[in-house]
Motif scaffolding. Sequence first.
Motif, PDB file in Angstrom:
ATOM      1  N   MET A 163       0.832  -1.209   0.000  1.00 28.72           N
ATOM      2  CA  MET A 163       0.000   0.000   0.000  1.00 28.72           C
ATOM      3  C   MET A 163       0.864   1.256   0.000  1.00 28.72           C
ATOM      4  SD  MET A 163      -3.130  -0.806   2.624  1.00 28.72           S
ATOM      5  CE  MET A 163      -2.982  -2.387   3.438  1.00 28.72           C
ATOM      6  N   ILE A 164       1.923   1.237   0.810  1.00 26.14           N
ATOM      7  CA  ILE A 164       2.798   2.411   0.896  1.00 26.14           C
ATOM      8  C   ILE A 164       3.478   2.688  -0.442  1.00 26.14           C
ATOM      9  CG2 ILE A 164       4.919   3.316   1.948  1.00 26.14           C
ATOM     10  CD1 ILE A 164       4.096   1.891   4.531  1.00 26.14           C
ATOM     11  N   ILE A 165       4.017   1.629  -1.074  1.00 28.99           N
ATOM     12  CA  ILE A 165       4.688   1.794  -2.364  1.00 28.99           C
ATOM     13  C   ILE A 165       3.715   2.294  -3.417  1.00 28.99           C
ATOM     14  CG2 ILE A 165       5.864   0.571  -4.242  1.00 28.99           C
ATOM     15  CD1 ILE A 165       7.046  -1.302  -2.122  1.00 28.99           C
ATOM     16  N   ALA A 166       2.496   1.746  -3.414  1.00 31.53           N
ATOM     17  CA  ALA A 166       1.489   2.153  -4.401  1.00 31.53           C
ATOM     18  C   ALA A 166       1.109   3.618  -4.218  1.00 31.53           C
ATOM     19  CB  ALA A 166       0.249   1.266  -4.274  1.00 31.53           C
ATOM     20  N   VAL A 167       0.924   4.043  -2.976  1.00 33.72           N
ATOM     21  CA  VAL A 167       0.545   5.434  -2.696  1.00 33.72           C
ATOM     22  C   VAL A 167       1.661   6.391  -3.118  1.00 33.72           C
ATOM     23  CG1 VAL A 167       0.180   7.080  -0.826  1.00 33.72           C
ATOM     24  CG2 VAL A 167      -1.132   4.960  -0.881  1.00 33.72           C
ATOM     25  N   ILE A 168       2.899   6.066  -2.755  1.00 28.20           N
ATOM     26  CA  ILE A 168       4.029   6.929  -3.117  1.00 28.20           C
ATOM     27  C   ILE A 168       4.182   6.999  -4.639  1.00 28.20           C
ATOM     28  CG2 ILE A 168       6.546   7.167  -3.000  1.00 28.20           C
ATOM     29  CD1 ILE A 168       6.422   6.021  -0.187  1.00 28.20           C
ATOM     30  N   SER A 169       4.011   5.870  -5.322  1.00 31.14           N
ATOM     31  CA  SER A 169       4.125   5.843  -6.780  1.00 31.14           C
ATOM     32  C   SER A 169       3.043   6.706  -7.425  1.00 31.14           C
ATOM     33  CB  SER A 169       4.011   4.402  -7.291  1.00 31.14           C
ATOM     34  OG  SER A 169       5.035   3.588  -6.760  1.00 31.14           O
ATOM     35  N   ALA A 170       1.808   6.599  -6.929  1.00 29.57           N
ATOM     36  CA  ALA A 170       0.709   7.376  -7.492  1.00 29.57           C
ATOM     37  C   ALA A 170       0.917   8.869  -7.284  1.00 29.57           C
ATOM     38  CB  ALA A 170      -0.617   6.940  -6.862  1.00 29.57           C
ATOM     39  N   VAL A 171       1.381   9.256  -6.094  1.00 31.04           N
ATOM     40  CA  VAL A 171       1.614  10.674  -5.813  1.00 31.04           C
ATOM     41  C   VAL A 171       2.783  11.190  -6.646  1.00 31.04           C
ATOM     42  CG1 VAL A 171       2.261  12.343  -4.040  1.00 31.04           C
ATOM     43  CG2 VAL A 171       0.591  10.563  -3.517  1.00 31.04           C
ATOM     44  N   ALA A 172       3.794  10.347  -6.885  1.00 32.05           N
ATOM     45  CA  ALA A 172       4.916  10.752  -7.743  1.00 32.05           C
ATOM     46  C   ALA A 172       4.432  11.028  -9.166  1.00 32.05           C
ATOM     47  CB  ALA A 172       5.986   9.654  -7.743  1.00 32.05           C
TER      48      ALA A 172
END
Length: 248
Positions: A163-172
């Motif tokens: 979840m953390i990786i997905a959220v950071i990727s989406a915000v990037a």
Amino acid sequence: MQDILQLVQDPTAWIALVTLVVMEVVLGIDNLIFISILTNKLPEAQRERARRIGIGLALVMRLALLGTVAWIVKLTAPVFEVFGHPFSWKDLILIAGGLFLVWKATKEIHHTVDPVDHKEDIVGQGAMLSFNAAIGQILVLDLVFSVDSIITAVGMTPHLPIMIIAVISAVAVMLLAANPLANFIARNPTIVMLALGFLLMIGATLIADGMGFHVPKGYIYAAMAFSALVEILNMAARRRRERNKTGH
């Protein structure tokens, strides 16, 4: 660390990660359109800074909410009923956010159609007040979209690192796309009206979801993509006519 290594070696975890990243990026489109339209109302020197702050707040909110996953899950539990229909905190947040988005898009459409009337400027009077008001409004919608995003993530995978990786990727992706999207909207007035129509539709969808009428997101984004394609074709046709008139 051992749990993370196990996830790295698990093919299903990679599939879940890719799926969730795509889902989070798609859900971030709503947030990005709103930020782009609102920051374009600011003085040009403040726009990029406001976008970075708005998207940064979205990241902070999402990561903070991920740290309280157990509490977030409880937001879906009913807290009261109206005429036999249960409402949860998530429903109330979606309804409030949807109403805010519908009101905001309606006000923007009014100012776009009648730009001379500035008696109720949505971002306030004066550069600093405008900047603070814009950030405040972005913060409100960041909260709504963040809750929706995290609840979606929790429903797709039980693994917090994914979840953390997905959220950071989406915000990037949002951060990279923010300026090009905002500049494109600013250069094309018809795109502004189309984007405001998208915000109205998204707001109505949030209200419907909060009231218990689930509208598949795929239908919404398919309609948005089709409308955007039609408008791009119209823009291309207009430019071709202009070139023919000028002989270039």
